[in-house]
Design an enzyme around this catalytic site. Structure first.
Site, mmCIF file in Angstrom:
data_model
loop_
_atom_site.group_PDB
_atom_site.id
_atom_site.type_symbol
_atom_site.label_atom_id
_atom_site.label_comp_id
_atom_site.label_asym_id
_atom_site.label_seq_id
_atom_site.Cartn_x
_atom_site.Cartn_y
_atom_site.Cartn_z
ATOM 1 C CG ASP A 37 -2.204 0.817 1.011
ATOM 2 O OD1 ASP A 37 -3.281 0.191 0.912
ATOM 3 O OD2 ASP A 37 -2.132 2.065 0.907
ATOM 4 C CG ASP A 58 2.129 5.241 -6.622
ATOM 5 O OD1 ASP A 58 1.211 4.638 -7.228
ATOM 6 O OD2 ASP A 58 2.308 6.464 -6.728
ATOM 7 C CB VAL A 59 -0.366 -0.030 -7.866
ATOM 8 C CG1 VAL A 59 -0.474 -0.902 -6.622
ATOM 9 C CG2 VAL A 59 -1.514 0.967 -7.953
ATOM 10 C CE1 TYR A 157 -12.920 3.607 -8.655
ATOM 11 C CE2 TYR A 157 -15.250 3.485 -9.243
ATOM 12 C CZ TYR A 157 -14.160 2.993 -8.545
ATOM 13 O OH TYR A 157 -14.317 1.882 -7.749
ATOM 14 C CE LYS A 161 -11.692 0.487 -9.956
ATOM 15 N NZ LYS A 161 -10.720 -0.469 -9.375
ATOM 16 C CB THR A 194 -14.104 0.419 1.652
ATOM 17 O OG1 THR A 194 -14.351 1.106 0.428
ATOM 18 C CG2 THR A 194 -14.542 -1.020 1.525
#
Ligand SMILES: NC(=O)c1ccc[n+]([C@@H]2O[C@H](COP(=O)([O-])OP(=O)(O)OC[C@H]3O[C@@H](n4cnc5c(N)ncnc54)[C@H](O)[C@@H]3O)[C@@H](O)[C@H]2O)c1
Length: 259
Positions: A37, A58-59, A157, A161, A194
């Site tokens: 993370d 950091d992905v 976003y 996705k 979440t």
């Protein structure tokens, strides 16, 4: 309960929400887990509590991905599972911001949600090909119901996705055509209680109450309910499932919008 004993897994975005629930579930099911993370404090705490390893990541930093995978292989001897879970919202509809702000938000959300997922798939496959005993692995990419029914309030976003769904299918079919026993599937969560939803609520007040009502169950998912689907796809229970999608949305997308 799926058996993950002896399997080695990387879970990104492990500090919170679905990622934290996946780490808990995987450790409980017998896996050895490297959680990653950007949030070092919360990520390290979650991993220490559960007995997982932790690495800051950091992905979207694609150059760092091979090092993250190497960390798991060095620690545990192989890599069986990658959960590309880390994600963020950008909170802007197509006409909401000026150009500079719009494209900055767009570039960042695509870098994290899409490029980060692609880079993870690529690095994981390189390691899974070399697993002791032969190529084997399972990748689960986390999309969203916004990939099917997008948010007018978040174009980046929703688009990222949507792209993750297709990315997973391309990865799955490439592996299959190269005779690699490496499966790639997508989990499509609906509204889940979440941190990301709390952040979205700040940008769009009333969102949490509104999305809870979209499920005929009239509630949000608990992250553990999403983690259960992830654990099934990661296990050896479903060897013919690749290029597939598992929707975990309390039937929100299954009901006529008028009811
Ligand atoms: N919560 C929902 O309603 C919902 C619905 C559909 C899909 N999802 C997806 O589920 C996944 C997990 O989200 P969540 O709901 O658990 O949210 P969350 O905010 O609770 O957790 C996301 C985690 O990802 C981490 N993260 C964000 N950007 C990162 C980066 N660049 N590199 C590394 N880590 C990073 C955050 O620090 C955080 O710990 C995301 O991909 C999200 O898009 C969530």
């Amino acid at each position: 309960m799926p058996d993950l004993s002896g399997k080695v897994a990387i879970v990104t975005g492990c500090a919170s929400g679905i990622g934290a629930a996946a780490v808990r579930r995987f450790v409980a099911d017998g896996a050895k887990v490297l959680g990653t993370d950007m949030d070092e404090t919360r990520g390290a705490a979650l991993c220490a509590e559960t007995g997982a390893l932790f690495a800051v990541q950091d992905v979207s930093d694609r150059a760092a991905w091979p090092q993250i995978v190497a960390r798991a292989v060095e620690a545990f001897g192989r890599l069986d599972i990658l959960i590309n879970n880390a994600g963020m919202v950008s909170g802007a509809g197509i006409g909401d911001l000026d150009d500079d702000a719009m494209f900055a938000a767009w570039d960042r959300v695509l870098a994290v949600n899409l490029t980060g997922t692609m880079a993870g798939c690529r690095a994981a496959i390189a390691a899974m090909r070399d697993n002791p005993g032969g190529a084997k692995g399972a990748i689960i990419n986390i999309a969203s119901t916004t990939a099917i029914a997008p948010l007018p309030t978040d174009v980046g976003y929703s688009a990222s996705k949507g792209a993750v769904r297709v990315l997973s299918k391309s990865v799955a079919t490439w592996c299959a055509q190269h005779q690699l026993d490496i499966r790639c599937n997508t989990v499509i969560p609906g509204a889940t209680m979440t941190g990301i939803l709390e952040a979205a609520e700040q940008q769009t007040p009333g969102l949490i109450a509104a999305v809870a009502k979209t499920s005929p169950l009239n509630r949000l998912a608990d992250p553990a309910e999403t983690a259960a689907a992830i654990a099934f796809l990661a296990s050896d229970e479903c060897p013919f499932m690749t290029g597939a999608e598992m929707v975990v949305d309390g039937a929100a997308l299954s009901i006529h919008p008028g009811f």
